[in-house]
Design an enzyme around this catalytic site. Sequence first.
Site, PDB file in Angstrom:
ATOM      1  N   VAL A 108      32.693  32.174  48.498  1.00 54.75           N
ATOM      2  CA  VAL A 108      31.872  33.396  48.565  1.00 54.75           C
ATOM      3  C   VAL A 108      30.552  33.203  47.814  1.00 54.75           C
ATOM      4  O   VAL A 108      29.759  34.138  47.706  1.00 54.75           O
ATOM      5  CB  VAL A 108      32.655  34.619  48.034  1.00 54.75           C
ATOM      6  CG1 VAL A 108      33.827  34.945  48.953  1.00 54.75           C
ATOM      7  CG2 VAL A 108      33.169  34.404  46.605  1.00 54.75           C
ATOM      8  N   ASP A 109      30.331  32.002  47.280  1.00 58.92           N
ATOM      9  CA  ASP A 109      29.046  31.734  46.610  1.00 58.92           C
ATOM     10  C   ASP A 109      28.000  31.325  47.650  1.00 58.92           C
ATOM     11  O   ASP A 109      28.300  31.187  48.836  1.00 58.92           O
ATOM     12  CB  ASP A 109      29.217  30.653  45.517  1.00 58.92           C
ATOM     13  CG  ASP A 109      29.641  29.294  46.072  1.00 58.92           C
ATOM     14  OD1 ASP A 109      28.978  28.806  47.016  1.00 58.92           O
ATOM     15  OD2 ASP A 109      30.619  28.701  45.562  1.00 58.92           O
ATOM     16  N   HIS A 124      35.386  33.941  54.130  1.00 58.21           N
ATOM     17  CA  HIS A 124      35.924  34.942  53.198  1.00 58.21           C
ATOM     18  C   HIS A 124      34.836  35.858  52.658  1.00 58.21           C
ATOM     19  O   HIS A 124      35.000  36.449  51.598  1.00 58.21           O
ATOM     20  CB  HIS A 124      36.678  34.250  52.049  1.00 58.21           C
ATOM     21  CG  HIS A 124      37.945  33.577  52.496  1.00 58.21           C
ATOM     22  ND1 HIS A 124      38.674  32.702  51.730  1.00 58.21           N
ATOM     23  CD2 HIS A 124      38.632  33.678  53.673  1.00 58.21           C
ATOM     24  CE1 HIS A 124      39.742  32.276  52.405  1.00 58.21           C
ATOM     25  NE2 HIS A 124      39.728  32.842  53.587  1.00 58.21           N
ATOM     26  N   CYS A 135      32.311  54.648  54.063  1.00 66.78           N
ATOM     27  CA  CYS A 135      31.623  54.754  55.368  1.00 66.78           C
ATOM     28  C   CYS A 135      31.321  53.381  55.977  1.00 66.78           C
ATOM     29  O   CYS A 135      30.876  53.292  57.111  1.00 66.78           O
ATOM     30  CB  CYS A 135      30.351  55.601  55.263  1.00 66.78           C
ATOM     31  SG  CYS A 135      28.963  54.774  54.452  1.00 66.78           S
TER      32      CYS A 135
HETATM   33  P1  OAD Z   1      42.009  26.434  45.550  1.00 66.54           P
HETATM   34  O1  OAD Z   1      41.680  26.806  44.153  1.00 66.54           O
HETATM   35  O2  OAD Z   1      43.303  26.886  46.104  1.00 66.54           O
HETATM   36  O3  OAD Z   1      41.959  24.853  45.706  1.00 66.54           O
HETATM   37  C1  OAD Z   1      40.873  24.120  45.205  1.00 66.54           C
HETATM   38  C2  OAD Z   1      41.043  22.678  45.625  1.00 66.54           C
HETATM   39  O4  OAD Z   1      39.877  21.984  45.210  1.00 66.54           O
HETATM   40  C3  OAD Z   1      42.243  21.968  45.021  1.00 66.54           C
HETATM   41  O5  OAD Z   1      42.952  21.268  46.030  1.00 66.54           O
HETATM   42  C4  OAD Z   1      41.603  20.967  44.035  1.00 66.54           C
HETATM   43  O6  OAD Z   1      42.340  19.754  43.911  1.00 66.54           O
HETATM   44  C5  OAD Z   1      40.259  20.732  44.679  1.00 66.54           C
HETATM   45  N1  OAD Z   1      39.187  20.328  43.758  1.00 66.54           N
HETATM   46  C6  OAD Z   1      39.047  20.635  42.445  1.00 66.54           C
HETATM   47  N2  OAD Z   1      37.906  20.109  41.970  1.00 66.54           N
HETATM   48  C7  OAD Z   1      37.305  19.455  43.004  1.00 66.54           C
HETATM   49  C8  OAD Z   1      36.090  18.735  43.142  1.00 66.54           C
HETATM   50  N3  OAD Z   1      35.243  18.574  42.115  1.00 66.54           N
HETATM   51  N4  OAD Z   1      35.784  18.208  44.362  1.00 66.54           N
HETATM   52  C9  OAD Z   1      36.626  18.371  45.413  1.00 66.54           C
HETATM   53  N5  OAD Z   1      37.786  19.055  45.328  1.00 66.54           N
HETATM   54  C10 OAD Z   1      38.129  19.595  44.146  1.00 66.54           C
HETATM   55  O7  OAD Z   1      40.755  26.917  46.446  1.00 66.54           O
HETATM   56  P2  OAD Z   1      40.697  27.217  48.004  1.00 66.54           P
HETATM   57  O8  OAD Z   1      41.580  26.301  48.768  1.00 66.54           O
HETATM   58  O9  OAD Z   1      39.268  27.290  48.378  1.00 66.54           O
HETATM   59  O10 OAD Z   1      40.467  33.528  48.947  1.00 66.54           O
HETATM   60  O11 OAD Z   1      41.305  28.673  48.030  1.00 66.54           O
HETATM   61  C11 OAD Z   1      41.373  29.364  49.215  1.00 66.54           C
HETATM   62  C12 OAD Z   1      41.249  30.830  48.996  1.00 66.54           C
HETATM   63  O12 OAD Z   1      42.205  31.264  48.006  1.00 66.54           O
HETATM   64  C13 OAD Z   1      39.930  31.280  48.403  1.00 66.54           C
HETATM   65  O13 OAD Z   1      38.903  31.375  49.344  1.00 66.54           O
HETATM   66  C14 OAD Z   1      40.287  32.627  47.832  1.00 66.54           C
HETATM   67  C15 OAD Z   1      41.593  32.294  47.173  1.00 66.54           C
HETATM   68  O14 OAD Z   1      42.502  33.355  47.052  1.00 66.54           O
HETATM   69  C16 OAD Z   1      40.149  34.820  48.839  1.00 66.54           C
HETATM   70  O15 OAD Z   1      39.734  35.297  47.794  1.00 66.54           O
HETATM   71  C17 OAD Z   1      40.352  35.586  50.099  1.00 66.54           C
END
Ligand code: OAD
Length: 262
Positions: A108-109, A124, A135
Amino acid sequence: MTDPIQQASNLISTARSVVVLSGAGMSAESGVPTFRDAQTGLWERFAPEQLATERAFRAHPAMVWTWYMWRWHLVHGVAPNAGHTAIGQWQQHLAKTQGSLTVTTQNVDDLHERGGAQDVLHLHGSLHAFRCIDCDRDAAFNPMTMELGPDQEFDEANLMSPAACDYCASGMLRPGVVWFGEALPHFTFETAIEKLQSADLVVVIGSSGLVQPAASLPMIGRDAGAAIIEINPRATELSQTADVYIASTAAVALPKLVSEVL
Ligand code: OAD
């Protein structure tokens, strides 16, 4: 065994229609916390059901609003990392050479945009969009007008009320993010699927792959014949089936890969 970076470079050098799928790890090296990483993840420190649902917002609007204001200020204070910039450069390069690159993110950034990427699909939603909870009208709102405490941290003892809607008397503004239990923005999701169906390469970066429907998107690309590269320092369920898995971070691996094609 061939080096994964070399294998990925081979795929990248011939790819014409690329989809980048990014998650929270993409922005980690900019200083934006992920959700599920041990110790630093947001969902390790905060309860999603108290902060990321409409029910929570209606029950405790100031708490939820202040948490999103804190996240907005956090993102506002950081810069895109070398991974974001590499993707922006790669997209521009492909656009100049009759190819295309679509960025589809769960984030969301706005760091992909500040890193030079255009037409980013935000599955998202966005911390930078606001609308009325009642509204549903979009609202122009500048979070700079909401000041956090001196330490710029989320402080439950110093909560701010949501801004009021300009159109309806009762409405409060809510952040334009997708909360748990809400549908993804329809057009954005459909466009993401279309792009995957014509992709020859999908690059998945920094997602745990635990949240649906975003987690299923790589397979749509694969079913359409695309190769899959995954970049993540920790292996996920996708890692075993990806054509190339690079156990590295976004800001380290992406500049190396993109420098091969530029
Ligand atoms: P997660 O926090 O679940 O996963 C982050 C992933 O990034 C993990 O697999 C880490 O190993 C990896 N990671 C960490 N540092 C990294 C780096 N420097 N380079 C590459 N990878 C790295 O985040 P998302 O999978 O994005 O949704 O989470 C999905 C959704 O869960 C989000 O969009 C949010 C959350 O609830 C909503 O808010 C609707």
